[in-house]
Design an enzyme around this catalytic site. Structure first.
Site, short mmCIF file in Angstrom:
data_model
loop_
_atom_site.label_atom_id
_atom_site.label_comp_id
_atom_site.label_asym_id
_atom_site.label_seq_id
_atom_site.Cartn_x
_atom_site.Cartn_y
_atom_site.Cartn_z
N PHE A 54 33.07 38.87 51.94
CA PHE A 54 33.15 40.33 51.92
C PHE A 54 34.61 40.72 52.00
CE2 PHE A 54 31.44 44.54 52.08
CZ PHE A 54 32.48 45.27 52.61
N ASP A 114 42.26 36.80 54.04
CA ASP A 114 41.75 38.12 54.45
C ASP A 114 41.40 38.06 55.94
OD1 ASP A 114 39.02 40.29 53.30
OD2 ASP A 114 40.25 40.32 55.11
N LYS A 166 41.13 46.73 61.08
CA LYS A 166 40.24 46.72 62.25
C LYS A 166 41.01 46.68 63.58
CE LYS A 166 36.19 44.99 59.80
NZ LYS A 166 35.11 45.95 60.10
N THR A 207 49.53 57.99 48.39
CA THR A 207 50.13 59.15 49.06
C THR A 207 50.71 58.77 50.42
OG1 THR A 207 48.50 60.57 48.02
CG2 THR A 207 49.70 61.48 49.91
C1 PSZ Z 1 36.81 40.42 56.03
C2 PSZ Z 1 36.83 41.87 55.61
N1 PSZ Z 1 37.64 42.25 54.59
C3 PSZ Z 1 37.69 43.54 54.19
C4 PSZ Z 1 36.92 44.50 54.79
C5 PSZ Z 1 37.02 45.94 54.34
O1 PSZ Z 1 37.69 46.67 55.34
P1 PSZ Z 1 37.47 48.26 55.42
O2 PSZ Z 1 37.84 48.81 54.08
O3 PSZ Z 1 36.00 48.47 55.77
O4 PSZ Z 1 38.40 48.68 56.52
C6 PSZ Z 1 36.07 44.16 55.86
C7 PSZ Z 1 35.24 45.25 56.49
N2 PSZ Z 1 34.13 44.87 57.25
C8 PSZ Z 1 32.97 45.55 57.09
C9 PSZ Z 1 31.96 45.45 57.96
S1 PSZ Z 1 30.59 46.30 57.46
C10 PSZ Z 1 31.36 46.82 56.08
C11 PSZ Z 1 30.66 47.63 55.06
O5 PSZ Z 1 31.39 48.19 54.19
O6 PSZ Z 1 29.42 47.66 55.08
C12 PSZ Z 1 32.65 46.37 56.02
C13 PSZ Z 1 36.02 42.82 56.28
O7 PSZ Z 1 35.22 42.43 57.30
#
Ligand code: PSZ
Length: 439
Positions: free
Chosen positions: A157, A266, A297, A321
Protein backbone atom coordinates in the site's frame (compact mmCIF):
# COMPACT_ATOMS: atom_id res chain seq x y z
CA UNK A 1 -25.06 9.60 11.80
CA UNK A 2 -25.73 12.08 9.00
CA UNK A 3 -22.06 12.79 8.42
CA UNK A 4 -21.78 10.11 5.73
CA UNK A 5 -24.34 11.82 3.48
CA UNK A 6 -22.22 14.93 3.12
CA UNK A 7 -18.62 13.94 3.80
CA UNK A 8 -18.22 10.39 2.54
CA UNK A 9 -18.29 9.24 6.13
CA UNK A 10 -18.87 5.56 5.37
CA UNK A 11 -15.67 4.61 7.18
CA UNK A 12 -16.32 6.65 10.35
CA UNK A 13 -16.08 4.34 13.39
CA UNK A 14 -16.92 6.99 15.99
CA UNK A 15 -16.38 10.70 16.65
CA UNK A 16 -13.61 11.62 19.09
CA UNK A 17 -13.86 14.01 22.02
CA UNK A 18 -10.53 15.71 21.30
CA UNK A 19 -10.73 17.79 24.49
CA UNK A 20 -10.99 14.87 26.92
CA UNK A 21 -8.80 12.32 25.13
CA UNK A 22 -5.45 12.12 26.92
CA UNK A 23 -2.21 10.20 26.48
CA UNK A 24 -2.90 6.59 25.44
CA UNK A 25 -6.64 7.01 25.97
CA UNK A 26 -9.20 8.22 23.47
CA UNK A 27 -12.68 9.38 24.54
CA UNK A 28 -15.57 9.14 22.08
CA UNK A 29 -18.50 11.54 21.69
CA UNK A 30 -20.56 9.46 24.16
CA UNK A 31 -17.86 9.70 26.81
CA UNK A 32 -16.55 6.12 26.38
CA UNK A 33 -12.84 6.01 27.27
CA UNK A 34 -10.71 3.47 25.41
CA UNK A 35 -7.06 2.48 25.44
CA UNK A 36 -6.03 3.44 21.93
CA UNK A 37 -3.55 0.97 20.41
CA UNK A 38 -4.31 2.09 16.83
CA UNK A 39 -3.74 5.84 17.31
CA UNK A 40 -5.41 7.37 14.27
CA UNK A 41 -4.00 4.78 11.84
CA UNK A 42 -0.57 4.79 13.45
CA UNK A 43 -0.19 8.58 13.23
CA UNK A 44 -0.12 9.78 16.87
CA UNK A 45 3.48 9.73 18.12
CA UNK A 46 2.64 10.97 21.65
CA UNK A 47 -1.01 10.08 21.97
CA UNK A 48 -3.61 12.75 22.79
CA UNK A 49 -3.11 16.24 24.24
CA UNK A 50 0.56 15.76 25.10
CA UNK A 51 1.55 18.84 27.16
CA UNK A 52 4.56 19.56 24.95
CA UNK A 53 2.39 19.66 21.84
CA UNK A 54 -0.28 21.75 23.55
CA UNK A 55 2.49 24.17 24.54
CA UNK A 56 3.47 24.56 20.88
CA UNK A 57 -0.13 25.32 19.96
CA UNK A 58 -0.50 27.81 22.82
CA UNK A 59 2.82 29.59 22.32
CA UNK A 60 1.98 33.14 21.14
CA UNK A 61 5.23 33.15 19.14
CA UNK A 62 3.69 30.48 16.92
CA UNK A 63 0.47 32.35 16.24
CA UNK A 64 1.66 33.87 12.95
CA UNK A 65 2.88 30.44 11.79
CA UNK A 66 -0.61 29.04 12.41
CA UNK A 67 -2.42 32.03 10.99
CA UNK A 68 -0.99 32.09 7.46
CA UNK A 69 0.11 29.02 5.48
CA UNK A 70 3.04 29.96 3.18
CA UNK A 71 3.68 28.69 -0.35
CA UNK A 72 6.95 27.23 0.91
CA UNK A 73 8.55 26.73 -2.51
CA UNK A 74 8.24 30.47 -3.22
CA UNK A 75 7.84 32.42 -0.01
CA UNK A 76 9.03 30.36 2.95
CA UNK A 77 8.91 31.89 6.41
CA UNK A 78 12.33 33.36 7.09
CA UNK A 79 13.12 30.85 9.86
CA UNK A 80 11.95 27.85 7.83
CA UNK A 81 15.25 26.98 6.07
CA UNK A 82 17.03 26.78 9.42
CA UNK A 83 14.20 24.71 10.91
CA UNK A 84 14.41 22.26 8.02
CA UNK A 85 18.19 22.06 8.35
CA UNK A 86 17.86 21.29 12.07
CA UNK A 87 15.25 18.66 11.29
CA UNK A 88 17.48 17.02 8.70
CA UNK A 89 20.35 16.98 11.18
CA UNK A 90 18.06 15.42 13.79
CA UNK A 91 16.36 12.63 11.85
CA UNK A 92 17.99 12.08 8.47
CA UNK A 93 18.55 8.39 7.76
CA UNK A 94 22.30 7.61 7.78
CA UNK A 95 23.88 8.91 4.56
CA UNK A 96 20.95 11.04 3.38
CA UNK A 97 20.95 14.82 3.78
CA UNK A 98 18.43 16.14 1.27
CA UNK A 99 14.77 16.33 2.28
CA UNK A 100 11.54 17.76 0.94
CA UNK A 101 8.46 18.16 3.14
CA UNK A 102 5.07 17.24 1.71
CA UNK A 103 1.44 17.03 2.82
CA UNK A 104 0.91 13.32 3.41
CA UNK A 105 2.29 9.88 2.71
CA UNK A 106 0.79 9.59 -0.74
CA UNK A 107 2.08 13.01 -1.76
CA UNK A 108 5.54 12.02 -0.54
CA UNK A 109 5.56 8.78 -2.53
CA UNK A 110 4.19 10.48 -5.66
CA UNK A 111 6.91 13.11 -5.67
CA UNK A 112 9.73 10.74 -4.76
CA UNK A 113 8.71 8.61 -7.76
CA UNK A 114 8.69 11.69 -9.98
CA UNK A 115 12.23 12.55 -8.87
CA UNK A 116 13.26 8.99 -9.69
CA UNK A 117 11.78 9.32 -13.19
CA UNK A 118 13.51 12.68 -13.76
CA UNK A 119 16.87 11.24 -12.77
CA UNK A 120 16.40 8.09 -14.89
CA UNK A 121 15.49 10.16 -17.98
CA UNK A 122 18.20 12.77 -17.43
CA UNK A 123 20.82 10.02 -17.17
CA UNK A 124 19.45 8.30 -20.30
CA UNK A 125 19.34 11.62 -22.22
CA UNK A 126 22.60 12.95 -20.85
CA UNK A 127 21.32 16.31 -19.67
CA UNK A 128 18.34 18.65 -19.46
CA UNK A 129 15.16 18.22 -21.55
CA UNK A 130 15.45 18.97 -25.31
CA UNK A 131 12.85 20.88 -27.33
CA UNK A 132 11.53 17.52 -28.56
CA UNK A 133 11.20 16.27 -24.98
CA UNK A 134 9.29 19.40 -23.99
CA UNK A 135 6.93 19.48 -26.98
CA UNK A 136 6.18 15.74 -26.93
CA UNK A 137 5.49 15.84 -23.17
CA UNK A 138 2.70 18.31 -23.84
CA UNK A 139 1.08 15.61 -25.98
CA UNK A 140 1.64 12.90 -23.36
CA UNK A 141 3.92 11.22 -25.88
CA UNK A 142 7.55 9.99 -25.86
CA UNK A 143 10.29 10.87 -25.47
CA UNK A 144 9.04 13.67 -23.21
CA UNK A 145 6.53 11.36 -21.52
CA UNK A 146 8.66 8.23 -21.26
CA UNK A 147 7.10 4.79 -20.83
CA UNK A 148 8.97 4.02 -17.64
CA UNK A 149 7.56 1.82 -14.92
CA UNK A 150 7.81 1.42 -11.16
CA UNK A 151 7.93 -1.99 -9.54
CA UNK A 152 6.00 -2.57 -6.32
CA UNK A 153 4.90 -5.71 -4.48
CA UNK A 154 1.80 -7.83 -4.07
CA UNK A 155 0.18 -6.73 -0.79
CA UNK A 156 1.70 -3.23 -0.94
CA UNK A 157 0.00 0.00 0.00
CA UNK A 158 1.54 3.32 -1.10
CA UNK A 159 -1.44 5.66 -1.35
CA UNK A 160 -4.59 6.35 -3.33
CA UNK A 161 -3.66 8.88 -6.02
CA UNK A 162 -3.15 7.49 -9.54
CA UNK A 163 0.50 6.44 -9.47
CA UNK A 164 0.45 5.27 -5.86
CA UNK A 165 -2.84 3.47 -6.40
CA UNK A 166 -1.32 1.60 -9.34
CA UNK A 167 1.51 0.60 -7.01
CA UNK A 168 -0.88 -0.54 -4.28
CA UNK A 169 -2.18 -4.10 -4.18
CA UNK A 170 -3.79 -4.53 -0.78
CA UNK A 171 -7.56 -4.15 -1.24
CA UNK A 172 -9.64 -4.23 -4.44
CA UNK A 173 -12.08 -1.63 -3.09
CA UNK A 174 -9.24 0.90 -3.22
CA UNK A 175 -8.59 0.23 -6.90
CA UNK A 176 -11.79 -0.87 -8.59
CA UNK A 177 -13.22 1.48 -11.30
CA UNK A 178 -9.99 3.48 -11.51
CA UNK A 179 -7.64 3.15 -14.50
CA UNK A 180 -4.21 1.77 -13.56
CA UNK A 181 -0.73 2.26 -14.95
CA UNK A 182 0.64 -0.88 -16.58
CA UNK A 183 3.28 -1.27 -13.87
CA UNK A 184 4.59 -4.60 -12.60
CA UNK A 185 4.47 -6.02 -9.11
CA UNK A 186 6.46 -8.85 -7.64
CA UNK A 187 5.52 -11.30 -4.88
CA UNK A 188 6.47 -10.23 -1.34
CA UNK A 189 7.67 -12.98 1.03
CA UNK A 190 4.98 -14.73 3.02
CA UNK A 191 6.76 -15.96 6.15
CA UNK A 192 5.79 -19.10 8.02
CA UNK A 193 5.89 -18.84 11.82
CA UNK A 194 7.55 -19.47 14.23
CA UNK A 195 10.48 -17.99 12.32
CA UNK A 196 13.06 -20.20 14.03
CA UNK A 197 11.24 -23.31 12.85
CA UNK A 198 10.91 -22.17 9.22
CA UNK A 199 14.22 -20.39 8.56
CA UNK A 200 14.99 -22.53 5.49
CA UNK A 201 11.51 -22.22 3.98
CA UNK A 202 11.34 -18.48 4.58
CA UNK A 203 14.77 -17.88 3.06
CA UNK A 204 13.73 -19.93 0.04
CA UNK A 205 10.59 -17.81 -0.30
CA UNK A 206 12.65 -14.63 -0.13
CA UNK A 207 14.95 -15.96 -2.85
CA UNK A 208 11.92 -16.82 -4.96
CA UNK A 209 10.66 -13.23 -4.64
CA UNK A 210 14.09 -11.75 -5.42
CA UNK A 211 14.41 -13.93 -8.52
CA UNK A 212 10.99 -12.71 -9.66
CA UNK A 213 12.09 -9.09 -9.15
CA UNK A 214 15.11 -9.68 -11.37
CA UNK A 215 12.96 -11.40 -13.99
CA UNK A 216 10.40 -8.58 -14.06
CA UNK A 217 13.03 -5.83 -14.31
CA UNK A 218 14.72 -7.65 -17.20
CA UNK A 219 11.40 -8.21 -18.95
CA UNK A 220 10.27 -4.57 -18.58
CA UNK A 221 13.62 -3.35 -19.93
CA UNK A 222 13.31 -5.60 -22.96
CA UNK A 223 9.79 -4.37 -23.70
CA UNK A 224 10.66 -0.66 -23.61
CA UNK A 225 9.23 0.27 -20.20
CA UNK A 226 12.27 0.00 -17.93
CA UNK A 227 11.79 -0.07 -14.16
CA UNK A 228 13.00 3.38 -13.04
CA UNK A 229 12.23 2.68 -9.38
CA UNK A 230 11.36 -0.07 -6.93
CA UNK A 231 9.20 0.94 -3.99
CA UNK A 232 8.75 -1.17 -0.88
CA UNK A 233 7.52 -0.95 2.71
CA UNK A 234 9.77 -2.35 5.49
CA UNK A 235 6.63 -4.14 6.72
CA UNK A 236 3.63 -4.42 4.40
CA UNK A 237 1.15 -2.88 6.81
CA UNK A 238 -2.22 -2.40 5.05
CA UNK A 239 -1.65 -5.63 3.15
CA UNK A 240 -1.50 -7.66 6.36
CA UNK A 241 1.68 -6.88 8.34
CA UNK A 242 3.89 -9.02 6.13
CA UNK A 243 7.57 -9.10 7.06
CA UNK A 244 10.84 -9.86 5.28
CA UNK A 245 14.39 -10.17 6.58
CA UNK A 246 17.35 -7.77 6.29
CA UNK A 247 18.79 -10.32 3.84
CA UNK A 248 15.84 -9.73 1.52
CA UNK A 249 16.10 -5.94 1.60
CA UNK A 250 19.89 -5.90 1.20
CA UNK A 251 19.57 -8.13 -1.87
CA UNK A 252 16.75 -6.01 -3.23
CA UNK A 253 18.93 -2.92 -2.91
CA UNK A 254 21.72 -4.74 -4.75
CA UNK A 255 19.33 -5.59 -7.61
CA UNK A 256 18.31 -1.91 -7.81
CA UNK A 257 21.98 -0.91 -7.91
CA UNK A 258 22.75 -3.36 -10.72
CA UNK A 259 19.72 -2.29 -12.79
CA UNK A 260 19.99 1.45 -12.01
CA UNK A 261 16.48 1.48 -10.56
CA UNK A 262 15.91 3.85 -7.65
CA UNK A 263 15.42 2.05 -4.32
CA UNK A 264 12.53 3.80 -2.55
CA UNK A 265 11.71 2.75 1.02
CA UNK A 266 8.20 3.75 1.99
CA UNK A 267 8.45 4.37 5.76
CA UNK A 268 5.16 6.25 5.99
CA UNK A 269 3.77 3.78 8.53
CA UNK A 270 7.00 2.38 10.01
CA UNK A 271 8.89 5.64 10.66
CA UNK A 272 9.55 7.44 13.95
CA UNK A 273 10.29 4.63 16.33
CA UNK A 274 7.34 2.20 16.37
CA UNK A 275 9.57 -0.72 15.26
CA UNK A 276 12.12 0.08 17.96
CA UNK A 277 14.31 1.86 15.40
CA UNK A 278 13.71 5.45 14.40
CA UNK A 279 13.72 4.24 10.80
CA UNK A 280 12.69 0.63 10.34
CA UNK A 281 15.27 0.17 7.58
CA UNK A 282 18.09 0.78 10.11
CA UNK A 283 17.61 -2.88 11.06
CA UNK A 284 18.74 -3.96 7.57
CA UNK A 285 22.33 -2.73 7.99
CA UNK A 286 22.40 -1.66 4.33
CA UNK A 287 25.84 -1.12 2.77
CA UNK A 288 24.62 2.28 1.57
CA UNK A 289 21.48 4.37 2.18
CA UNK A 290 18.30 3.87 0.15
CA UNK A 291 17.89 6.34 -2.70
CA UNK A 292 14.68 7.64 -1.13
CA UNK A 293 13.01 7.26 2.28
CA UNK A 294 9.45 8.58 2.44
CA UNK A 295 7.69 9.39 5.71
CA UNK A 296 4.48 10.78 7.24
CA UNK A 297 2.04 9.65 10.03
CA UNK A 298 3.99 9.66 13.34
CA UNK A 299 6.36 12.28 11.93
CA UNK A 300 3.27 14.51 11.63
CA UNK A 301 4.46 16.05 8.36
CA UNK A 302 4.83 14.16 5.12
CA UNK A 303 8.09 14.26 3.22
CA UNK A 304 11.03 12.29 1.93
CA UNK A 305 14.79 12.08 2.13
CA UNK A 306 16.78 11.46 -1.02
CA UNK A 307 20.30 11.07 -2.35
CA UNK A 308 21.83 14.19 -3.87
CA UNK A 309 21.90 12.72 -7.40
CA UNK A 310 18.10 12.43 -7.27
CA UNK A 311 17.62 16.11 -6.53
CA UNK A 312 15.86 18.09 -9.32
CA UNK A 313 18.36 20.19 -11.29
CA UNK A 314 15.72 22.64 -12.56
CA UNK A 315 13.09 24.66 -10.67
CA UNK A 316 9.32 23.98 -10.81
CA UNK A 317 9.79 20.25 -11.32
CA UNK A 318 8.70 19.15 -7.88
CA UNK A 319 6.15 21.71 -6.73
CA UNK A 320 2.75 22.35 -5.26
CA UNK A 321 1.14 25.25 -3.47
CA UNK A 322 2.24 24.46 0.06
CA UNK A 323 5.04 21.84 -0.13
CA UNK A 324 4.44 21.00 3.53
CA UNK A 325 3.12 22.89 6.53
CA UNK A 326 5.27 24.89 9.03
CA UNK A 327 3.04 24.21 12.07
CA UNK A 328 3.60 20.49 11.45
CA UNK A 329 7.35 21.12 11.58
CA UNK A 330 6.90 22.90 14.93
CA UNK A 331 5.07 19.83 16.19
CA UNK A 332 7.76 17.51 14.79
CA UNK A 333 10.42 19.46 16.69
CA UNK A 334 8.46 19.02 19.92
CA UNK A 335 7.88 15.30 19.26
CA UNK A 336 11.57 14.68 18.63
CA UNK A 337 12.45 16.55 21.80
CA UNK A 338 10.10 14.37 23.87
CA UNK A 339 11.37 11.17 22.22
CA UNK A 340 14.92 12.14 23.15
CA UNK A 341 14.15 13.50 26.62
CA UNK A 342 11.96 10.57 27.70
CA UNK A 343 13.89 7.79 25.95
CA UNK A 344 10.79 6.72 24.02
CA UNK A 345 12.70 4.47 21.59
CA UNK A 346 13.91 2.37 24.53
CA UNK A 347 10.40 2.42 26.02
CA UNK A 348 8.96 1.22 22.71
CA UNK A 349 11.44 -1.65 22.61
CA UNK A 350 10.61 -2.59 26.23
CA UNK A 351 6.84 -2.30 25.77
CA UNK A 352 7.09 -4.10 22.44
CA UNK A 353 8.99 -7.04 23.93
CA UNK A 354 6.39 -7.25 26.69
CA UNK A 355 3.57 -7.13 24.16
CA UNK A 356 5.16 -9.78 21.96
CA UNK A 357 5.72 -12.14 24.92
CA UNK A 358 2.06 -11.74 25.84
CA UNK A 359 0.87 -12.35 22.28
CA UNK A 360 3.00 -15.51 22.12
CA UNK A 361 1.43 -16.70 25.39
CA UNK A 362 -2.05 -16.08 24.02
CA UNK A 363 -1.40 -17.88 20.73
CA UNK A 364 -0.03 -20.84 22.73
CA UNK A 365 -3.22 -20.92 24.80
CA UNK A 366 -5.67 -20.38 21.93
CA UNK A 367 -4.07 -21.91 18.79
CA UNK A 368 -7.56 -22.56 17.45
CA UNK A 369 -8.17 -18.79 17.38
CA UNK A 370 -4.87 -16.90 16.82
CA UNK A 371 -1.37 -17.45 15.39
CA UNK A 372 1.67 -15.78 13.77
CA UNK A 373 2.35 -13.23 16.51
CA UNK A 374 5.00 -10.85 15.11
CA UNK A 375 6.80 -7.60 15.83
CA UNK A 376 9.19 -5.68 15.98
CA UNK A 377 8.86 -2.99 18.64
CA UNK A 378 5.21 -2.22 19.28
CA UNK A 379 4.57 -2.56 15.53
CA UNK A 380 2.96 -5.90 16.30
CA UNK A 381 0.26 -8.07 14.82
CA UNK A 382 -1.39 -11.44 15.35
CA UNK A 383 -3.59 -13.35 12.91
CA UNK A 384 -7.02 -14.77 13.65
CA UNK A 385 -7.30 -18.27 12.21
CA UNK A 386 -10.81 -17.65 10.90
CA UNK A 387 -10.90 -14.41 8.88
CA UNK A 388 -14.68 -14.45 9.38
CA UNK A 389 -14.26 -13.45 13.05
CA UNK A 390 -11.64 -10.71 12.51
CA UNK A 391 -14.10 -7.80 12.60
CA UNK A 392 -16.03 -9.40 15.46
CA UNK A 393 -12.87 -9.80 17.60
CA UNK A 394 -11.84 -6.19 16.90
CA UNK A 395 -15.28 -4.81 17.77
CA UNK A 396 -15.63 -6.98 20.90
CA UNK A 397 -12.20 -5.83 22.09
CA UNK A 398 -13.26 -2.24 21.43
CA UNK A 399 -16.51 -2.74 23.36
CA UNK A 400 -14.35 -3.89 26.29
CA UNK A 401 -12.41 -0.59 26.10
CA UNK A 402 -9.42 -1.22 23.85
CA UNK A 403 -9.13 0.16 20.31
CA UNK A 404 -6.97 -1.84 17.89
CA UNK A 405 -6.56 -2.04 14.13
CA UNK A 406 -6.98 -4.74 11.53
CA UNK A 407 -5.20 -5.26 8.23
CA UNK A 408 -5.12 -7.75 5.40
CA UNK A 409 -7.75 -10.46 5.69
CA UNK A 410 -6.77 -12.02 9.03
CA UNK A 411 -4.61 -9.62 11.05
CA UNK A 412 -5.18 -7.71 14.25
CA UNK A 413 -2.54 -4.97 14.26
CA UNK A 414 -1.27 -2.75 17.04
CA UNK A 415 0.01 0.80 16.41
CA UNK A 416 0.15 2.44 19.85
CA UNK A 417 1.83 5.75 20.56
CA UNK A 418 5.49 5.88 21.62
CA UNK A 419 4.32 6.56 25.21
CA UNK A 420 2.74 3.07 25.38
CA UNK A 421 4.00 1.28 28.50
CA UNK A 422 4.14 -2.39 29.56
CA UNK A 423 1.09 -1.97 31.80
CA UNK A 424 -0.85 -0.72 28.79
CA UNK A 425 0.22 -3.87 26.95
CA UNK A 426 -1.17 -5.91 29.87
CA UNK A 427 -4.55 -4.21 29.52
CA UNK A 428 -4.55 -4.95 25.77
CA UNK A 429 -3.48 -8.58 26.31
CA UNK A 430 -6.01 -9.25 29.08
CA UNK A 431 -8.79 -7.76 26.96
CA UNK A 432 -7.78 -9.76 23.89
CA UNK A 433 -7.60 -12.97 25.91
CA UNK A 434 -11.01 -12.48 27.52
CA UNK A 435 -12.47 -11.78 24.08
CA UNK A 436 -10.99 -14.97 22.63
CA UNK A 437 -12.34 -16.95 25.58
CA UNK A 438 -15.84 -15.85 24.57
CA UNK A 439 -15.51 -16.98 20.93
C1 PSZ B 1 3.01 2.46 3.89
C2 PSZ B 1 2.09 3.59 3.50
N1 PSZ B 1 2.42 4.38 2.44
C3 PSZ B 1 1.62 5.40 2.07
C4 PSZ B 1 0.45 5.68 2.73
C5 PSZ B 1 -0.40 6.85 2.30
O1 PSZ B 1 -0.29 7.86 3.28
P1 PSZ B 1 -1.46 8.95 3.39
O2 PSZ B 1 -1.59 9.58 2.05
O3 PSZ B 1 -2.70 8.20 3.83
O4 PSZ B 1 -0.94 9.89 4.45
C6 PSZ B 1 0.07 4.90 3.84
C7 PSZ B 1 -1.22 5.23 4.53
N2 PSZ B 1 -1.80 4.26 5.34
C8 PSZ B 1 -3.14 4.05 5.27
C9 PSZ B 1 -3.81 3.35 6.20
S1 PSZ B 1 -5.43 3.14 5.79
C10 PSZ B 1 -5.24 4.00 4.37
C11 PSZ B 1 -6.35 4.17 3.41
O5 PSZ B 1 -6.19 5.04 2.52
O6 PSZ B 1 -7.32 3.41 3.51
C12 PSZ B 1 -3.96 4.46 4.23
C13 PSZ B 1 0.91 3.84 4.24
O7 PSZ B 1 0.58 3.05 5.29
Amino acid sequence: MGVHRRQNGYTVNFCVDSHNSLGNYVVDADGNRMLDTFCQISSLPLGYNHPDLLAVARDPNNASVLAARPALAMYPNMDYPEKLENLIQAIAPRGLKHMTTMMCGTCSNENAIKQAFIRYRSRERGGNPTEEDLSSSMLNEGPGSPSYSVLSFDGAFHGRTFACLSLSHSKAIHKVDIPAMNWPFAPFPRFKYPLKEFEKENRADEDRCLAKVREIIAEKKSTGSPVAAVIIEPIQAEGGDYHASPYFFRNLQQICKETESAFIVDEVQTCCGATGYFWAHEAWDLPEPPDFVTFSKKLISGGYFFKEEYGPKLGARIFNTWMGDPPKVLMMEAVLDVIRREGLLDLTRTSGAHLMAGLEDIQAKYPQHVRNARGPGTFCAIDVVDSGVLAKVASNVRDKGVLLGTCGTNSLRFRPALIFQPHHADILLDTLESTLQEL
